[in-house]
Design an enzyme around this catalytic site. Sequence first.
Site, mmCIF file in Angstrom:
data_model
loop_
_atom_site.group_PDB
_atom_site.id
_atom_site.type_symbol
_atom_site.label_atom_id
_atom_site.label_comp_id
_atom_site.label_asym_id
_atom_site.label_seq_id
_atom_site.Cartn_x
_atom_site.Cartn_y
_atom_site.Cartn_z
ATOM 1 N N GLY A 194 -32.600 4.129 10.082
ATOM 2 C CA GLY A 194 -31.706 4.536 9.014
ATOM 3 C C GLY A 194 -32.424 4.786 7.686
ATOM 4 N N GLY B 104 -32.768 3.007 13.913
ATOM 5 C CA GLY B 104 -31.537 3.604 14.240
ATOM 6 C C GLY B 104 -31.967 4.903 15.253
ATOM 7 N N GLU C 84 -37.076 -4.679 12.553
ATOM 8 C CA GLU C 84 -36.233 -5.025 11.248
ATOM 9 C C GLU C 84 -36.698 -6.416 10.754
ATOM 10 O OE1 GLU C 84 -34.138 -1.990 13.466
ATOM 11 O OE2 GLU C 84 -35.310 -3.709 14.134
ATOM 12 N N ASP D 187 -30.616 -4.091 15.209
ATOM 13 C CA ASP D 187 -29.025 -3.745 15.553
ATOM 14 C C ASP D 187 -29.086 -2.650 16.166
ATOM 15 O OD1 ASP D 187 -30.190 -2.018 13.599
ATOM 16 O OD2 ASP D 187 -28.234 -1.718 12.178
#
Length: 354
Positions: free
Chosen positions: A66, A114, A137, A145
């Site tokens: 992301g 992502g 992350e 995520d």
Amino acid sequence: MTDDSVLLRTEGRAAYLTLNRPKALNALDHAMVRRIDAALAGWEHDPAVDTVVITGAGERGLCAGGDIRAIHEDARTGGTASAAFWRDEYRLNARIARYPKPYVAVMDGIVMGGGVGVSAHGSVRIVTERSKVAMPETGIGFVPDVGGTYLLALAPGQLGTHLALTGAPVGAGDALLCGLADHFVPAERVARLVADLAADPVPEVLPRYVRKAPDGELAARREWIDHCYAAGTVEEIVDRLLGTGVPEAKEAAETLLAKSPTSLKVTLAALRRARGLGPLERVLDQEYRVSCAALAAPDLVEGIRAQVIDKDRRPRWSPAALAEVTDADVARFFAPLGDRELGLAGGFPQEVPW
């Protein structure tokens, strides 16, 4: 839409999605997520489209994740844009996982965060000798995520725990071993495979190009990985790693000690909870709670500052030590969000076999 950050085209029986921000390593922003989702929704009901293919523009990879600079600014100013982005992104991840047509993800080069979300939930996942797949992350004060805790919880033994906590990238062989990919295709043959999908169905095309993947590294490390990461706490995991006498285990411990202590503890809890939650949608609901909580915690802003903004690589985590992160601190990341819940699992029964 005139935005060219995601290129869309159809040819023959195939529809093609190309992430087109090569200077940013095809990092996803909110507009890109919405564009991909709208395209998939349209192609799902288009009888002329038999197969969907996703690739990344440029030579470096499919997608680095992301747009974390935007997330940093949003978190720093107490905004809500990131929560809105994640809401649509996680819904897209669920759509990809349930897509009724072959969804071919070309996971060439860098595939992180992502990028894993828009590829590793697909039904046909291709890696090459250039692939570097990771969920990094914890190094920016965040938690895996985009369904990453779901995918890593399914990896053999404790391999997923090792990858989630360290954020270590894996190549083709280990991506296949961990269930993050399905097929190895040499990079030089990918373009021809992608082109052939316009004329022929996936089961006919794949055998022309799939080859045996190069050996990975994790299979030979399973003994110490499975032993060390089965420990009950992050502190005990670190102690076991340091006590093995294995150089690679010591390196893993040193890597963990440089990560956000809060992120490590929340990640371990999220993975272990994911194993009992059932379908992906239920795990994405959990991840949304965790992500929204991380947005309000200090380590996300500090981690992105240190790694991406200032690039001093010296994050000042708060709390700074594993022992200072309490069970109550971790539990706050899983607290219900009330009317802000993602709610993807609403259509699933409470008891669902894993």
